[in-house]
Design a protein around this motif. Structure first.
Motif, PDB file in Angstrom:
ATOM      1  N   UNK A   1       0.681  -1.210   0.035  1.00 11.15           N
ATOM      2  CA  UNK A   1       0.130  -0.234   0.004  1.00 11.15           C
ATOM      3  C   UNK A   1       0.847   1.464  -0.101  1.00 11.15           C
ATOM      4  N   UNK A   2       1.996   1.259   0.848  1.00  9.71           N
ATOM      5  CA  UNK A   2       2.740   2.453   0.708  1.00  9.71           C
ATOM      6  C   UNK A   2       3.311   2.656  -0.484  1.00  9.71           C
TER       7      UNK A   2
ATOM      8  N   UNK B   1      10.231   6.123  -6.301  1.00  8.33           N
ATOM      9  CA  UNK B   1       9.688   5.040  -5.292  1.00  8.33           C
ATOM     10  C   UNK B   1      10.306   4.439  -4.585  1.00  8.33           C
ATOM     11  N   UNK B   2      11.363   3.447  -5.527  1.00  5.84           N
ATOM     12  CA  UNK B   2      11.981   2.696  -4.890  1.00  5.84           C
ATOM     13  C   UNK B   2      13.026   3.206  -3.759  1.00  5.84           C
TER      14      UNK B   2
ATOM     15  N   UNK C   1      13.270   1.352  -0.434  1.00  5.78           N
ATOM     16  CA  UNK C   1      14.397   0.774   0.216  1.00  5.78           C
ATOM     17  C   UNK C   1      14.468   1.349   1.630  1.00  5.78           C
ATOM     18  N   UNK C   2      14.215   2.798   2.111  1.00 10.81           N
ATOM     19  CA  UNK C   2      14.127   3.007   3.485  1.00 10.81           C
ATOM     20  C   UNK C   2      13.020   1.894   4.185  1.00 10.81           C
ATOM     21  N   UNK C   3      11.954   1.732   3.449  1.00  9.89           N
ATOM     22  CA  UNK C   3      10.828   1.149   4.244  1.00  9.89           C
ATOM     23  C   UNK C   3      11.572  -0.467   4.414  1.00  9.89           C
TER      24      UNK C   3
ATOM     25  N   UNK D   1      14.553  -4.723  10.706  1.00 11.49           N
ATOM     26  CA  UNK D   1      14.855  -4.805  12.150  1.00 11.49           C
ATOM     27  C   UNK D   1      13.388  -4.641  12.694  1.00 11.49           C
ATOM     28  N   UNK D   2      12.250  -4.261  12.366  1.00 10.60           N
ATOM     29  CA  UNK D   2      11.080  -4.291  12.828  1.00 10.60           C
ATOM     30  C   UNK D   2      10.476  -5.831  13.058  1.00 10.60           C
TER      31      UNK D   2
END
Length: 431
Positions: A302-303, A327-328, A332-334, A340-341
């Motif tokens: 969705x993001x 958008x990539x 990549x940040x996501x 680690x989440x």
């Protein structure tokens, strides 16, 4: 020769490579997806939905095959509620409590009676405070041996958990409003699918991989469209999610088999086959592996889809390749944060197990590849691979599905159609 930047900026049109493009407050919302794109997404998703429904029918367990419920208390015993009224007696391993009004045990009304509750030493060490709510088991005939017939089962947690659930719902509604209400409705639908189909199907020995794919696909269809609306943007995210789930299922099937993940690592997995002989414990692990990836996959797809649409809104002249590249960067940040989440979520849930591993006299490599920890490691790695692959796939689909540069208006005009909160287009009045 390209058009000067100042001339394009004067008309309110910037490319993504211009510094101020990200602010883009002078631009209107991106146009809706074209009819061709909507038809293409429909042509891809409708067969998947039909296959999901066909799988649901084929794998739906017969009521006669579902194992009977296991009674909590033996015949003649009763589960009662009580409130702690006195201190712990360590010599007798018991605590004083008062039964709730209306309680019945052994055919008699025992409501309001003061009783002595036998409790395990570990719970006595934890401590009982006056006012604590308990669930106790009345064992008929136990008093004949001179002991108390009331045994501690567990704490009664209905009220505090109910308060937390209500607070969660209120916070979601206050912040997200109607979108939050839709998300809660989708969540309720997801749990209904799991409760009415997934669990009985696994207990009756239906193919676990098929159950996992049908469950995850059906849940994603329900959750995404209910929470985010019937738009091309949602369909793009759904398509990326389904591809990610398929990859997760394939990797999980190989990983669990190659790693000899048996599933026999918990107390429940050892006694459940006694009551449900048809169950495939290793298949249950595989099903859980796929279902565990649903929530995070939904989040990132969705993001990414929304990122592409929003980038198109602020940069109407950007090429699809530029949209994908930008958008990539978000993707990549996501990925970096999600890696680690997932790991921290497992650490928090399995902290006692990790402490036991820390105390054991064996190498870290041996600990990470044995028993219950190996099961969680495989689940985390497989889910993370599916998650990472879903991000570029979804971004690419979104970059193709988003309106092209020619169909995106350079700036808002009074006579233009306005995008509604659901992502649809409201035509101006008088047309």
């Amino acid at each position: 020769m390209t058009e000067p930047t100042t001339r394009r900026a004067a008309r309110g049109v910037r490319r993504l490579d211009e510094p101020e493009a990200v602010h883009g407050h002078a631009h209107g919302p991106a146009a809706p997806a074209t009819r061709r794109v909507r038809l293409t997404l429909t042509a891809l998703l409708v067969p998947l939905l039909l296959a999901t429904l066909a799988g649901l029918v084929a794998l739906w367990p017969a009521a006669s095959d579902v194992p009977a419920r296991i009674p909590v208390a033996a015949e003649g015993s009763t589960v009662l509620r009580a409130t702690v009224t006195g201190p712990v007696d360590e010599e007798t391993s018991s605590v004083l409590a008062r039964l709730d009004d209306g309680s019945r045990a052994g055919g008699q009304d025992v409501g309001g009676d003061e009783i002595t509750v036998q409790a395990p030493p570990e719970y006595l060490a934890y401590g009982f405070d006056e006012g604590d709510r308990l669930r106790v088991l009345f064992i008929a005939g136990a008093e004949a041996g001179g002991g108390t017939p009331f045994v501690f089962l567990d704490f009664e947690r209905g009220l505090p958990i109910g308060i937390l659930a209500a607070a969660y719902a209120l916070v979601v509604l206050a912040v997200a409003r109607w979108r939050g209400l839709a998300a809660l409705a989708g969540l309720a639908g997801a749990f209904a699918v799991i409760g009415w189909f997934t669990l009985p199907a696994l207990l009756t020995g239906q193919d676990a991989l098929g159950v996992a794919l049908v469950t995850s696909s059906l849940v994603m269809f329900v959750v995404l469209y209910v929470a985010h609306g019937f738009t091309a943007r949602t369909s793009t995210a759904l398509l990326g999610t389904l591809v990610g789930l398929a990859l997760t299922a394939l990797l999980g099937s190989w990983g669990s088999g190659a790693s000899n993940i048996t599933g026999l690592t918990s107390e429940e997995s050892l006694w459940i086959p006694q009551y449900a002989p048809a169950i495939d414990i290793q298949g249950v692990v595989l099903c859980g592996l796929v279902l565990a990836g649903m929530g995070v996959l939904n989040d990132v797809t969705i993001t990414q889809a929304s990122a592409v649409w929003e980038l198109r809104a602020v940069a109407p002249l950007a090429t699809r390749a530029e949209l994908f590249t930008r958008a990539m960067r978000i993707g990549r940040d996501h990925i970096a944060s999600t890696v680690y989440t997932i790991a921290f979520a497992y650490v928090g849930a399995a902290l006692p197990l990790l402490m036991a591993v820390y105390l054991s006299d064996q190498s870290l490599a041996t600990s990470l590849t044995s028993g219950e920890i190996a099961e969680e490691v495989v689940r985390t790695l497989v889910g993370s691979i599916g998650l990472v692959l879903a991000i570029p796939i979804t971004t690419a689909i979104a970059a193709v599905a988003v309106p092209g540069a020619a169909s995106s208006a350079p700036g808002p005009q009074p006579e233009q159609a306005a995008e509604t909160a659901t992502g649809e287009v409201a035509e101006p009045r008088g047309r």
